[in-house]
Structure formats: C-alpha cells, structure tokens
Enzyme design. Structure first.
Site: not given
Lengths: 358, 358
Positions: A270-271
């Site tokens: 995830h970012i």
C-alpha cells in the site's frame, strides 16, 4: 442517535480504565488501556484541529447544472474567534499576550476529539501502542530472509489481513472509498484509495489517504523488482491525477508526498498519500520509515534483477515490535560490534545503573 | 473576570480576520493574521492536551510534616471517558471502531486552547509565522547541472560560508563545540560536532547535533562518489562512538538518527545527528529532505563511478527558496506535463480563482 451510535456508546461506557499506554502532548493524543466485558480494549483519542475553512456548495448553480463550491475562511460560528465563548489572560509582556479560551463545540461542526477503539485487543495491539525504546537497524538481505520473511508469512497465515480483503472485496468501508479502480480481468492494475484513519476527512492541510492494491503478490517493497518500475510509475501518475480531482484541485499534483513504509504496519502493499504540508505523524513521514515512491522508482534502476531484495534497508524499530524480539535485537548488537562501536561501559553510579535497568 | 481578562477580551473582540498565516494539523495550531484598531495582529491558538493525570497533595501528612503527593490517572470529571458528553460512531471494521466525541470543557480544569496574541505585529513577525507553498520536485542530473550547481557556486562566491570557516578555523562558538577532531596533516578526516541551534542543549529527548567537516571538496551529497564510502562509514562509526560518550551514555549508538539534507541549508558538507525519539522538526527529518547516512553509504554501492551525480533526487522545496524562482518551478511544470498529469482546470468560480491569486 443511530443504532451504531448507541452500540458504540454502550461499548465506551463499559470501558474500565487500567493504565495510560501513551500520551503525546505534541499531537494531543492519548491511548488508554482498559477492559470491556473482561477483554482488553485500547481507546485512543486525538484532539481535532481547528475549524477554519469550509467548502460550501454554492447557491448559484452554473448553467451546466453543477453547483460550484465556494471556499470560506473563519466564517461560521465554530471557527476562529467566533467560537471563543470564554477568554482568560495568563500574562502579557510588551506586544505579547498569552491566554486561554473555551471554544464552542458541536458534534456535527466542531467535535472535540476523534476516537479509535480496538476491542478485543491482542497483546500485539497493546505493544504497538505502548511507549517504547527505538533503535536504528540495518536489515541486510540475509536478515530479511532469516528473520523478517518468516514473520511476514506467519502474520499472513494468522489472517491478519482480513480487514484489507474486506475493503477490497466485501465492500467494507465502502462509503469512505474515495476512488476505486478495479476490473475483474485486470486485477493487477486495480486499487482503492480511501482516507487514512488518522485523517479527519475534512481539513485538507492534513490530507492523508492510502492506496491499497488488488495485486497480492507484494508484501512490501522487498518484493519489488525492476519489472515493477513501469507499474509504479503509472501508479504515481494515476495518484497525482486522481487525488487533486477528488478534492476539487484545492491540492495539486506536486503538493502530494507519496511514500511507502518499511517496516509497514501490514504486509499487503500500500502507498501513503499525504499533503506535502503535513508536518508529520509521529514517525510516519520520517527518513528511517518513509521512502518516497519516486525514490523507489529511481532505485529500481540500479539495484539489479533482484531489486529491493538486494538492498540493505535501514530503519527505526521499536522494541515493542515483534521483529525486535524475534532477532533484530541481536542483529543490532552484532552490527554495533562489527562496526567497532565500543559497548556502553558499566559505569558504577546511580544514574547509569538506573538507565540500565530501564 | 479580572481587569486583565476584560482588556484581553476586548482586544480579541476587536480582531478582524484577514487571512490564515499557518495551520498545523499535527500540533493542532493555527495562526491568524488580522487587524486590531487598524494595526496588524497575529493570533495563534493551540489545542490543549488531554487532561488525564493529576498530582494531589495527600490528606495524610507524613511524620516529617511534608504532604506526599498522590498521582491519579483518569479520575476527575474532565479526564478520559468521564468527560465524554457525546459520542458518535463513524465506522467500524472487524475489531476496529472509529468515532467522534464532544468532551466536557471548563476554563479552570479543561480549557480548549492556549492563545498567543502579538499586537501590533511587524512585517517581520508576519513573515516568521507565514506558511509557504511546498512542492515536490525531481532533480535529474541535468537539472542539477543547469540550475542547482550555478546557484551553489554563486552562494560560495558570495561568501555565504564565512560562519562555517569561523567555526572550523577561527574558534567561533568554541564554547559550544562538543567534539573536535582535527590534525593539520590530516584535514580530510577532521570534523567538529556542535549543538544545532534548534536544540535547547538540555532535553536529551530532543538532542540535535551537527557534524561539520574540514573537507571542503564536498558541497552536498551530489559530490559523493563510491570512493567516499569508506570515509562515510568511518564517520558513521566515529559519530556513534563519540556522541553517546559525550552524553554519559544516556543515549546509545543505535538511538541516533544520522542524516543529511538535500537541499541542505548551506553548501558545505555536514551531517545531522538527532535523537531517534525526536518527533520531528518541521520538515527536518522527513523523507523528501532527510536522507539517512546509512542509505547514502548503501546507495553508493549501486550508483556507478559518478555516484550521487548520477541519481535523480526527489525532494520538497518551498516557493520562497531561491532555486524555485531560478528554474525549479519550470522543471516541475514540465515534469507534470511529461508524466501526463492533466493541468489544473481553469474552473471559473471564486474558489479556484482565489487559489490562483494566492
């Protein structure tokens, strides 16, 4: 009150205080450990930021039928000096005055604090919230293989990612999703953008979003290879295109700090997407935890065919983290010795002994 | 209300809001510019931390006649869950619940915010409080050559580093120097460690030191080559050996965050040494400005013979920075275009126009 409110109220009312896990006067956050129905609960409260700006849908509709938003500062009764119900002066000196105020509050327009409740909480949760000693560790590829990878696999098998799949596939938190890009036949490029729980969802200065990917072959940046560069570049462009649009261009493409965490708090890639003006979230955007997506993309040019599996990653880890007890503690001790850093001397005085006992 | 309270209330009541100078959602602080009697005023408000502990003088005096204080957590009506007047659930997922609360307030026991008023405020005060726009820029080797290097050379020729040489050679700030390692015949390995001006010199949690080198062939990390790896590794070891010793081992080698800045605030190579627990100093330890020394050492393994001259460096820059006006502004615009990010649309409404005029 809605049914959910009633249930939430009854949970919180049953909360029996045990001890303070953590208190941060800088961020005005407190975490309490307690019990609800004999099971551990962690209640975290964080004061809200000041109410001072608002987007209002304009009263004049354009000819295209779309209401244009207007931007107001300090206009409503809950913002800025309007909200000051009581004032007290503490002291003054020349042109400087200090004081206290009590502000008008309101659940809809100006609540006091955001709450997070974890119940039932496990010992892993408790350790994560507890104030801890921090250490800088260099994770070599060998350390990753020996200590970190087995831990990630174990977390995965324990089903710690259930909430992620709830969001991706079960429609959990659907009302919070800001953007969803998912085609059944192109899962690899799919992702969901939603507000991070640390954001109040209102104040753009504190904008904090997270992009979670449908791709499930990536546990962390360790799994990124040069072949993922184009995928990452395309994501970088998509995020910077979508996010300003979602917020009416009040934030621009070059005003987003886009990064990953290592170690991340969960092992599904995830970012993090944060307003570049956001001054920080504990360790959240600090070097030693946050790595800019642009830097990841750049580094994959040099790291060779094994990509990030090849790199020594240096980061900050707390001694409450499972990985510390599972071997990183020994790794740090060994590295300091190999680097030729002398051991902390056993000075015989109360000060040093106290320190050692902590 | 006391006389001072009345006077303070009347000043604040006369405050006419002009614009928001700064807003910090992390610390829940806001600074407003306005006017009082036609003269500029800066009103800063910061939310208070949670009320949760109190020292009460005990009712039972000891035999020595001294009242022993008792320490209470979460007991009174303004602390912890006792204070929660209203509750609302925002969402829940599995064992996680999020909500909002309105807490009981009281000027004596639980005020909402602390205030600071400066009046009349000068333009110097205003600039000090004002927030600049920040941008993320990718500095390619070409951008460095064309825009940044000429700027660095100019700064150098303007004598902007005189204060650095004063510290290194003229004994300036000698009483502040924590450690000096300098041999006339080995200038290359010499350095000075002294407290950064941002540190109060007392509170170890906020320890902030800077190491300045006698080597003067390095303006920034851009000048580092693979041949400098051993020099950097040796510095990394020296710093982690020396600093704990200087502070009686109350801080340990693995509790130091050691990093460089890019862009640095001056172009003579130096290294920042900060307590790993330090929660942050504006942008000072954030990814996009701070780069861990360990990462620099690691990256020099991959970057090829030109070292950091070969790398695209991504960082945050404010539009008050000289480099923004000297070309980085155009670089960002061009990069966004090349990345295929659509331009911010020219929506004709007050909101967007206001933003553009800022």
């Amino acid at each position: 009150m809605s049914e959910a409110d009633v249930a939430f109220r009854s949970l919180v009312d049953k909360f029996r205080f045990e001890r303070v896990l953590n208190s941060n006067p800088q961020t005005k956050t407190i975490s309490l450990l307690g019990f609800i129905d004999e099971k551990s609960a962690i209640l975290t409260a964080e004061k809200t930021h000041f109410t001072f700006d608002e987007n209002k849908v304009g009263s004049q509709s354009g000819s295209d039928g779309i209401n244009t938003p207007f931007f107001y500062h300090c206009e409503n009764e809950y913002s800025c000096t309007n909200a000051m119900q009581e004032l007290r002066q503490l002291t003054s000196n020349d042109i400087y005055y200090w004081g206290l105020t009590v502000l008008k509050q309101n659940m809809d327009h100006n609540p006091t604090a955001r709450l997070n409740l974890i119940w039932p909480a496990t010992s892993v949760h408790i350790r994560k919230f507890e104030q801890q000693q921090l250490h800088l560790v260099r994770e070599t590829p060998e350390t990753y293989e020996k200590i970190v990878k087995p831990y990630i696999d174990e977390m995965y098998n324990l089903g710690r990612l259930k909430w992620v799949y709830n969001i991706l596939y079960q429609g959990a938190e659907a009302d919070r999703v800001v953007y969803r890009d998912f085609l059944e036949d192109n899962k690899r490029d799919g992702f969901v953008i939603l507000p991070d729980m640390k954001w109040d969802g209102v104040n753009l200065d504190a904008l904090y979003l997270v992009a979670i990917f449908y791709r499930d072959d990536l546990k962390s940046i360790r799994d990124l290879r040069p072949g993922d560069r184009d995928w990452l570049k395309s994501l970088n462009t998509k995020i910077r295109t979508i996010v300003p649009g979602c917020y009416n261009y009040a934030i621009r493409a070059d005003e987003l700090r886009i990064f990953v965490h290592y170690q991340p708090s969960y092992y599904h890639f995830h970012i993090h997407i944060v307003n570049i003006r956001h001054p920080g979230l504990n360790d959240g955007i600090a070097a030693g935890k946050a790595i800019l997506l642009d830097d990841v993309i750049e580094n994959l040019k040099y790291l060779g065919p094994n990509g990030y599996m090849n790199k020594t990653l240096t980061y900050v880890i707390g001694d409450n983290h499972d990985l510390w007890g599972r071997g990183l503690k020994d790794v740090v001790a060994k590295q300091l010795e190999e680097d030729g850093i002398p051991k902390t001397p056993k000075i015989v005085n109360e000060f040093t002994e106290d320190e050692d006992q902590e």
